[in-house]
Motif scaffolding. Structure first.
Motif, PDB file in Angstrom:
ATOM      1  N   PHE A  90       5.539  77.023  23.405  1.00  0.00           N
ATOM      2  CA  PHE A  90       4.136  76.871  23.032  1.00  0.00           C
ATOM      3  C   PHE A  90       3.690  78.182  22.395  1.00  0.00           C
ATOM      4  CE2 PHE A  90       4.881  74.025  26.561  1.00  0.00           C
ATOM      5  CZ  PHE A  90       4.368  72.835  26.082  1.00  0.00           C
ATOM      6  N   ALA A  91       2.989  78.082  21.279  1.00  0.00           N
ATOM      7  CA  ALA A  91       2.550  79.290  20.579  1.00  0.00           C
ATOM      8  C   ALA A  91       1.115  79.122  20.103  1.00  0.00           C
ATOM      9  CB  ALA A  91       3.456  79.573  19.389  1.00  0.00           C
ATOM     10  N   ARG A  92       0.412  80.234  20.096  1.00  0.00           N
ATOM     11  CA  ARG A  92      -0.947  80.296  19.541  1.00  0.00           C
ATOM     12  C   ARG A  92      -0.922  81.341  18.448  1.00  0.00           C
ATOM     13  NH1 ARG A  92      -5.185  83.556  19.804  1.00  0.00           N
ATOM     14  NH2 ARG A  92      -4.275  84.789  21.463  1.00  0.00           N
ATOM     15  N   TRP A  93      -1.278  80.915  17.254  1.00  0.00           N
ATOM     16  CA  TRP A  93      -1.302  81.808  16.103  1.00  0.00           C
ATOM     17  C   TRP A  93      -2.715  81.934  15.570  1.00  0.00           C
ATOM     18  CZ3 TRP A  93       3.036  79.522  12.479  1.00  0.00           C
ATOM     19  CH2 TRP A  93       4.291  79.698  13.074  1.00  0.00           C
ATOM     20  N   LYS A  94      -3.149  83.161  15.320  1.00  0.00           N
ATOM     21  CA  LYS A  94      -4.410  83.434  14.633  1.00  0.00           C
ATOM     22  C   LYS A  94      -4.036  83.863  13.214  1.00  0.00           C
ATOM     23  CE  LYS A  94      -8.041  84.209  16.528  1.00  0.00           C
ATOM     24  NZ  LYS A  94      -9.284  83.470  16.594  1.00  0.00           N
ATOM     25  N   VAL A  95      -4.368  83.022  12.250  1.00  0.00           N
ATOM     26  CA  VAL A  95      -3.994  83.244  10.854  1.00  0.00           C
ATOM     27  C   VAL A  95      -5.009  84.173  10.194  1.00  0.00           C
ATOM     28  CG1 VAL A  95      -3.522  82.102   8.652  1.00  0.00           C
ATOM     29  CG2 VAL A  95      -2.973  80.942  10.812  1.00  0.00           C
ATOM     30  N   LYS A  96      -4.494  85.099   9.380  1.00  0.00           N
ATOM     31  CA  LYS A  96      -5.375  86.009   8.642  1.00  0.00           C
ATOM     32  C   LYS A  96      -6.283  85.214   7.709  1.00  0.00           C
ATOM     33  CE  LYS A  96      -2.234  89.942   8.710  1.00  0.00           C
ATOM     34  NZ  LYS A  96      -1.356  90.828   7.928  1.00  0.00           N
ATOM     35  N   GLU A  97      -7.492  85.678   7.561  1.00  0.00           N
ATOM     36  CA  GLU A  97      -8.475  85.036   6.690  1.00  0.00           C
ATOM     37  C   GLU A  97      -7.899  84.873   5.280  1.00  0.00           C
ATOM     38  OE1 GLU A  97     -11.812  83.007   6.339  1.00  0.00           O
ATOM     39  OE2 GLU A  97     -11.453  84.162   8.156  1.00  0.00           O
ATOM     40  N   GLY A  98      -8.008  83.673   4.738  1.00  0.00           N
ATOM     41  CA  GLY A  98      -7.547  83.396   3.381  1.00  0.00           C
ATOM     42  C   GLY A  98      -6.054  83.137   3.244  1.00  0.00           C
ATOM     43  N   ILE A 105       6.014  83.919   7.622  1.00  0.00           N
ATOM     44  CA  ILE A 105       4.851  83.473   8.395  1.00  0.00           C
ATOM     45  C   ILE A 105       4.239  84.585   9.240  1.00  0.00           C
ATOM     46  CG2 ILE A 105       4.123  81.958  10.290  1.00  0.00           C
ATOM     47  CD1 ILE A 105       6.123  79.873   9.156  1.00  0.00           C
ATOM     48  N   ILE A 106       5.039  85.273   9.999  1.00  0.00           N
ATOM     49  CA  ILE A 106       4.511  86.277  10.936  1.00  0.00           C
ATOM     50  C   ILE A 106       3.649  87.337  10.249  1.00  0.00           C
ATOM     51  CG2 ILE A 106       5.147  88.080  12.605  1.00  0.00           C
ATOM     52  CD1 ILE A 106       7.405  86.151  13.539  1.00  0.00           C
ATOM     53  N   PRO A 107       4.004  87.807   9.039  1.00  0.00           N
ATOM     54  CA  PRO A 107       3.116  88.764   8.367  1.00  0.00           C
ATOM     55  C   PRO A 107       1.741  88.191   7.993  1.00  0.00           C
ATOM     56  CG  PRO A 107       5.333  88.897   7.461  1.00  0.00           C
ATOM     57  CD  PRO A 107       5.301  87.692   8.353  1.00  0.00           C
ATOM     58  N   LEU A 108       1.582  86.857   8.024  1.00  0.00           N
ATOM     59  CA  LEU A 108       0.301  86.226   7.691  1.00  0.00           C
ATOM     60  C   LEU A 108      -0.598  86.038   8.915  1.00  0.00           C
ATOM     61  CD1 LEU A 108       1.637  83.477   5.254  1.00  0.00           C
ATOM     62  CD2 LEU A 108       0.742  85.758   4.679  1.00  0.00           C
ATOM     63  N   LEU A 109      -0.147  86.533  10.066  1.00  0.00           N
ATOM     64  CA  LEU A 109      -0.886  86.345  11.316  1.00  0.00           C
ATOM     65  C   LEU A 109      -1.586  87.617  11.770  1.00  0.00           C
ATOM     66  CD1 LEU A 109       1.850  84.365  13.311  1.00  0.00           C
ATOM     67  CD2 LEU A 109      -0.027  83.435  11.916  1.00  0.00           C
ATOM     68  N   ASN A 110      -2.768  87.439  12.359  1.00  0.00           N
ATOM     69  CA  ASN A 110      -3.448  88.542  13.053  1.00  0.00           C
ATOM     70  C   ASN A 110      -2.953  88.661  14.487  1.00  0.00           C
ATOM     71  OD1 ASN A 110      -5.209  89.577  11.089  1.00  0.00           O
ATOM     72  ND2 ASN A 110      -6.642  87.896  11.425  1.00  0.00           N
ATOM     73  N   GLU A 111      -2.680  87.500  15.100  1.00  0.00           N
ATOM     74  CA  GLU A 111      -2.223  87.463  16.490  1.00  0.00           C
ATOM     75  C   GLU A 111      -1.170  86.383  16.620  1.00  0.00           C
ATOM     76  OE1 GLU A 111      -5.334  86.924  19.395  1.00  0.00           O
ATOM     77  OE2 GLU A 111      -6.750  88.040  18.162  1.00  0.00           O
TER      78      GLU A 111
END
Length: 100
Positions: A9-17, A83-89
């Motif tokens: 299970f994962a929770r990703w916060k995507v960078k704005e835009g 993908i990971i570089p596009l995430l804040n968290e």
């Protein structure tokens, strides 16, 4: 000795835009992952209260299958490299089902 499945299970916060770019990569990763031996499911959901938060659930027949997934070239290229570089968290939980 029986092999236990592993659910991720994962929770990703995507960078704005960055959501559209991320979804293109994630769609490809999901399709390829579903074709892997040992993958049981791969689901992606969007949080109803925050459009930049994604919740993922993945299932594998064993810890070996899950490790093969994250060790694969496709994972390294699409997830780690794209993908990971596009995430804040990013928060990830490896679990074993105990009640089915």
């Amino acid at each position: 000795m029986a092999t236990s499945p592993v659910y991720v299970f994962a929770r990703w916060k995507v960078k704005e835009g960055k959501m559209q770019e991320l979804l293109q990569l994630l769609t490809s990763l999901r399709m390829q992952t579903q074709a892997e031996e040992g993958n049981l499911f791969y689901t992606v959901c969007q949080d109803n209260s925050d459009a930049n938060t994604l919740l993922l659930s993945e299932g594998y027949t064993s810890a070996t299958a899950q490790q093969a997934h994250v060790s694969s070239d496709r994972y390294k290229k699409l997830a780690a490299g794209g993908i990971i570089p596009l995430l804040n968290e990013r928060e990830v939980f490896l679990t074993t089902p105990i009640i089915k």
